[in-house]
Scaffold this motif. Structure first.
Motif, mmCIF file in Angstrom:
data_model
loop_
_atom_site.group_PDB
_atom_site.id
_atom_site.type_symbol
_atom_site.label_atom_id
_atom_site.label_comp_id
_atom_site.label_asym_id
_atom_site.label_seq_id
_atom_site.Cartn_x
_atom_site.Cartn_y
_atom_site.Cartn_z
ATOM 1 N N LEU A 1 8.582 23.889 -27.034
ATOM 2 C CA LEU A 1 8.334 23.816 -25.707
ATOM 3 C C LEU A 1 8.553 24.837 -24.453
ATOM 4 C CD1 LEU A 1 12.074 21.874 -25.741
ATOM 5 C CD2 LEU A 1 9.441 21.187 -25.475
ATOM 6 N N GLY A 2 8.287 26.122 -25.675
ATOM 7 C CA GLY A 2 8.383 27.417 -24.481
ATOM 8 C C GLY A 2 9.611 27.846 -24.045
ATOM 9 N N LEU A 3 10.665 27.475 -25.089
ATOM 10 C CA LEU A 3 11.952 28.146 -24.706
ATOM 11 C C LEU A 3 12.197 29.279 -25.733
ATOM 12 C CD1 LEU A 3 13.775 24.539 -25.233
ATOM 13 C CD2 LEU A 3 12.594 25.985 -23.043
ATOM 14 N N LYS A 4 13.100 29.778 -25.183
ATOM 15 C CA LYS A 4 13.353 31.904 -25.512
ATOM 16 C C LYS A 4 14.021 30.938 -26.880
ATOM 17 C CE LYS A 4 17.047 35.023 -25.213
ATOM 18 N NZ LYS A 4 17.442 35.846 -24.346
ATOM 19 N N PRO A 5 13.765 31.349 -28.052
ATOM 20 C CA PRO A 5 14.587 31.266 -29.509
ATOM 21 C C PRO A 5 16.079 31.396 -29.225
ATOM 22 C CG PRO A 5 12.197 32.862 -29.618
ATOM 23 C CD PRO A 5 12.888 32.887 -28.100
ATOM 24 N N GLY A 6 16.344 30.061 -29.979
ATOM 25 C CA GLY A 6 17.482 30.284 -30.201
ATOM 26 C C GLY A 6 17.849 29.210 -29.772
ATOM 27 N N THR A 7 17.381 28.771 -28.021
ATOM 28 C CA THR A 7 18.213 28.257 -27.227
ATOM 29 C C THR A 7 18.532 26.996 -27.699
ATOM 30 O OG1 THR A 7 16.343 28.931 -26.010
ATOM 31 C CG2 THR A 7 17.151 26.535 -25.288
ATOM 32 N N LEU A 8 18.038 26.071 -29.072
ATOM 33 C CA LEU A 8 18.496 24.291 -28.848
ATOM 34 C C LEU A 8 19.923 24.602 -29.523
ATOM 35 C CD1 LEU A 8 15.356 22.519 -28.796
ATOM 36 C CD2 LEU A 8 17.735 22.513 -26.953
ATOM 37 N N ALA A 9 20.146 26.004 -30.458
ATOM 38 C CA ALA A 9 20.403 25.699 -31.553
ATOM 39 C C ALA A 9 21.938 26.813 -30.691
ATOM 40 C CB ALA A 9 20.078 27.623 -32.226
ATOM 41 N N SER A 10 21.828 27.196 -29.472
ATOM 42 C CA SER A 10 23.258 27.766 -28.733
ATOM 43 C C SER A 10 23.552 26.737 -28.137
ATOM 44 C CB SER A 10 22.381 29.100 -27.727
ATOM 45 O OG SER A 10 21.442 27.876 -26.266
ATOM 46 N N LEU A 11 22.855 25.325 -27.942
ATOM 47 C CA LEU A 11 23.815 24.067 -27.080
ATOM 48 C C LEU A 11 24.826 23.475 -28.596
ATOM 49 C CD1 LEU A 11 20.314 23.450 -25.466
ATOM 50 C CD2 LEU A 11 22.802 25.058 -24.445
ATOM 51 N N ASN A 12 24.091 23.782 -29.635
ATOM 52 C CA ASN A 12 24.829 22.680 -30.440
ATOM 53 C C ASN A 12 25.567 23.795 -32.235
ATOM 54 O OD1 ASN A 12 23.715 19.748 -30.185
ATOM 55 N ND2 ASN A 12 21.573 21.505 -29.565
ATOM 56 N N PRO A 13 26.324 24.856 -31.242
ATOM 57 C CA PRO A 13 27.142 25.638 -32.525
ATOM 58 C C PRO A 13 27.585 25.120 -33.139
ATOM 59 C CG PRO A 13 28.126 25.760 -30.201
ATOM 60 C CD PRO A 13 26.458 24.727 -29.470
ATOM 61 N N LEU A 14 28.243 25.292 -34.752
ATOM 62 C CA LEU A 14 29.066 24.994 -35.614
ATOM 63 C C LEU A 14 30.227 25.887 -34.954
ATOM 64 C CD1 LEU A 14 28.563 23.798 -38.263
ATOM 65 C CD2 LEU A 14 28.679 25.951 -38.873
ATOM 66 N N ASP A 15 30.550 26.656 -34.532
ATOM 67 C CA ASP A 15 31.765 26.852 -34.230
ATOM 68 C C ASP A 15 32.204 26.455 -32.831
ATOM 69 O OD1 ASP A 15 30.295 28.657 -32.500
ATOM 70 O OD2 ASP A 15 30.959 30.349 -34.086
ATOM 71 N N GLN A 16 32.381 25.134 -32.079
ATOM 72 C CA GLN A 16 32.283 25.382 -30.174
ATOM 73 C C GLN A 16 32.692 23.917 -30.819
ATOM 74 O OE1 GLN A 16 30.690 27.160 -27.033
ATOM 75 N NE2 GLN A 16 29.616 28.424 -28.700
ATOM 76 N N PRO A 17 34.097 23.325 -30.023
ATOM 77 C CA PRO A 17 34.335 21.983 -29.696
ATOM 78 C C PRO A 17 33.422 21.444 -29.659
ATOM 79 C CG PRO A 17 36.006 23.258 -29.245
ATOM 80 C CD PRO A 17 34.597 24.040 -28.944
ATOM 81 N N SER A 18 32.711 19.808 -30.267
ATOM 82 C CA SER A 18 31.598 19.459 -29.901
ATOM 83 C C SER A 18 32.097 17.607 -30.202
ATOM 84 C CB SER A 18 30.280 19.183 -30.590
ATOM 85 O OG SER A 18 30.536 20.081 -31.874
ATOM 86 N N GLY A 19 31.591 16.753 -30.487
ATOM 87 C CA GLY A 19 31.709 15.336 -30.690
ATOM 88 C C GLY A 19 31.220 15.168 -32.353
#
Length: 353
Positions: A167-185
Motif C-alpha cells: 500500500l506504500g505505507l510507512k513500515p509498522g503503520t497497520l501494526a500501530s492500529l492493531n496493538p496487543l497492549d491497548q484496549p480493543s474488541g
C-alpha cells in the motif's frame, strides 16, 4: 493439529469449493517477493487465503496453541453444564463477549442459527483491564490462552507488514492500529456446530456476514465455512466451501481494512453451512482469533493508494474522522435497527466461522 484430521470423515470431493491461494508463512518471513505479491493479490481479490504455518518456529507454536484451544472448546462446549455457561451471556451490542447458545440468532430465511460459541476478550486475557469471571475451564487456563493471543497477534502483524509495503505505507503503520497492549474488541472465539441428528433436516449454521475487525485467523477441521466469490449475487447456490487443510489457518480481512485502504482491499461475505458429506455427522469445532483495531484509532484512509483507476488521497473533501470504537458501535447499531442497505450486510456482524 494434523491428528485431528484423522478423527473425522474425509472432506468430500463432489462439493463446490473456492480456490484460495495457500501461502507459506516461512516464505513470507523470509521476504519472498512472489509470495508477498500473492498475499496482496488475495487481499484485493476475495479477502481470503490459506496460510501454511509449518516450517517455522512461530507457526509451530500457534499450531500447538490452536490444538490446545480445540481441546478447550470441546471441554467447555461439550462438558460444561449449559446453566453454567448461561451465567456469562453474550448480549450484543452491549457485550460481544461470553456465551452464545444455539438458536439465538436468525439466518436469512428466518430459521434459527445452529452454532454456539464462547467469546473471550483479549483485553481481559492479556491484562489490559481487570480480569473478568469465566467458567472454570477458562479461568484455569488463562496463561495458555494469553499465549495464543501473543503468537496469533505476532503472525497477523507480519502479514500486515507485507500489506504496508504494497500500500506504500510507512513500515509498522497497520501494526500501530492493531496493538496487543491497548484496549480493543479483539477476541478469541471457541465455536461448536453440533452433528446432524439422525433423520433431521440439515440447516444453516450462521448467516452470511463480513467480519467487523481488521483480520481473522481461523482454525477448523470439519468443513462448513463457505465464501461468496467476488462479483456474484448473494444467493445460496453461489456460496463455495473452503476445504480445511492440515497445518494451515484460514485468514480473511475484516471491514476495517476497507476504509483504511480507500476501498482497495476486500472484506468478503462468508457464512457457516452444514458440514458436507459424512462430516455432517460429527460435531464441528472451530477456533477464531478476531483482531479488531485499537478503540481510539482513526478509521480514515491511510495514505495515497494506487487503485488502478487513479489515486485516492488520505482526506477527501467531506470525509469525516471517527474512532474505531465509535465506528464499530455505529455499524452494529445500524444493522440491529434494520438499516441494512447503508452498510451492505445482511445480519449483525462479529461472527466468525
Amino acid at each position: 493439529m494434523e491428528s485431528y484430521f484423522n478423527k473425522v470423515p474425509t472432506f468430500p470431493h463432489d462439493v463446490p469449493t473456492i480456490d484460495l491461494r495457500c501461502l507459506s508463512y516461512t516464505k513470507l518471513m523470509a521476504g519472498d517477493v512472489s509470495e508477498s505479491e500473492q498475499l496482496f493479490q488475495s487481499c484485493k481479490e476475495n479477502g481470503f487465503f490459506l496460510l501454511d504455518l509449518r516450517g517455522s518456529d512461530e507457526g509451530h507454536k500457534i499450531l500447538e496453541h490452536a490444538e490446545f484451544a480445540f481441546k478447550l472448546g470441546e471441554e467447555l462446549l461439550m462438558k460444561t453444564d449449559k446453566e453454567e455457561l448461561e451465567r456469562y451471556p453474550h448480549k450484543p451490542p452491549g457485550s460481544l463477549f461470553g456465551y452464545k447458545g444455539v438458536g439465538q440468532l436468525k439466518n436469512e430465511d428466518g430459521s434459527p442459527d445452529n452454532v454456539e460459541y464462547y467469546n473471550m476478550s483479549q483485553d481481559d486475557m492479556i491484562g489490559n483491564v481487570a480480569p473478568s469471571s469465566h467458567p472454570s475451564f477458562i479461568s484455569q487456563n488463562r496463561p495458555q490462552i494469553k499465549e495464543f493471543y501473543i503468537h496469533a497477534h505476532a503472525i497477523l502483524m507480519h502479514l500486515m507488514s507485507h500489506i504496508d509495503t504494497h500500500l506504500g505505507l510507512k513500515p509498522g503503520t497497520l501494526a500501530s492500529l492493531n496493538p496487543l497492549d491497548q484496549p480493543s474488541g479483539t477476541s478469541l472465539r471457541l465455536l461448536k456446530a453440533p452433528a446432524l441428528p439422525p433423520g433431521s433436516i440439515p440447516r444453516a449454521g450462521l448467516y452470511g456476514h463480513t467480519d467487523l475487525g481488521s483480520m481473522t485467523m481461523l482454525f477448523n477441521i470439519v468443513g462448513g465455512l463457505q465464501v461468496l466469490p467476488p462479483n456474484v449475487e448473494q444467493i445460496e447456490s453461489n456460496y463455495r466451501y473452503v476445504k480445511p487443510q492440515p497445518g494451515c489457518a484460514i485468514i480473511n480481512l475484516g471491514d476495517a481494512m476497507v476504509p483504511w485502504s480507500g476501498g482497495l482491499l476486500r472484506s468478503n461475505m462468508h457464512r457457516v453451512a452444514m458440514a458436507p458429506g459424512e462430516q455432517k455427522n460429527v460435531n464441528r469445532y472451530s477456533v477464531a482469533y478476531l483482531m479488531r483495531p485499537a478503540a481510539n484509532v482513526s478509521m480514515r484512509r491511510l495514505a495515497k493508494i494506487e487503485t488502478g483507476m487513479g489515486v485516492t488521497t488520505q482526506e477527501e473533501e467531506g470525509e469525516k474522522d471517527i474512532c474505531a470504537k465509535d465506528w464499530e458501535r455505529m455499524r452494529v447499531a445500524r444493522v440491529i435497527e434494520g438499516n441494512l442497505k447503508q452498510i451492505g450486510v445482511t445480519q449483525v456482524k462479529e461472527v466468525a466461522a
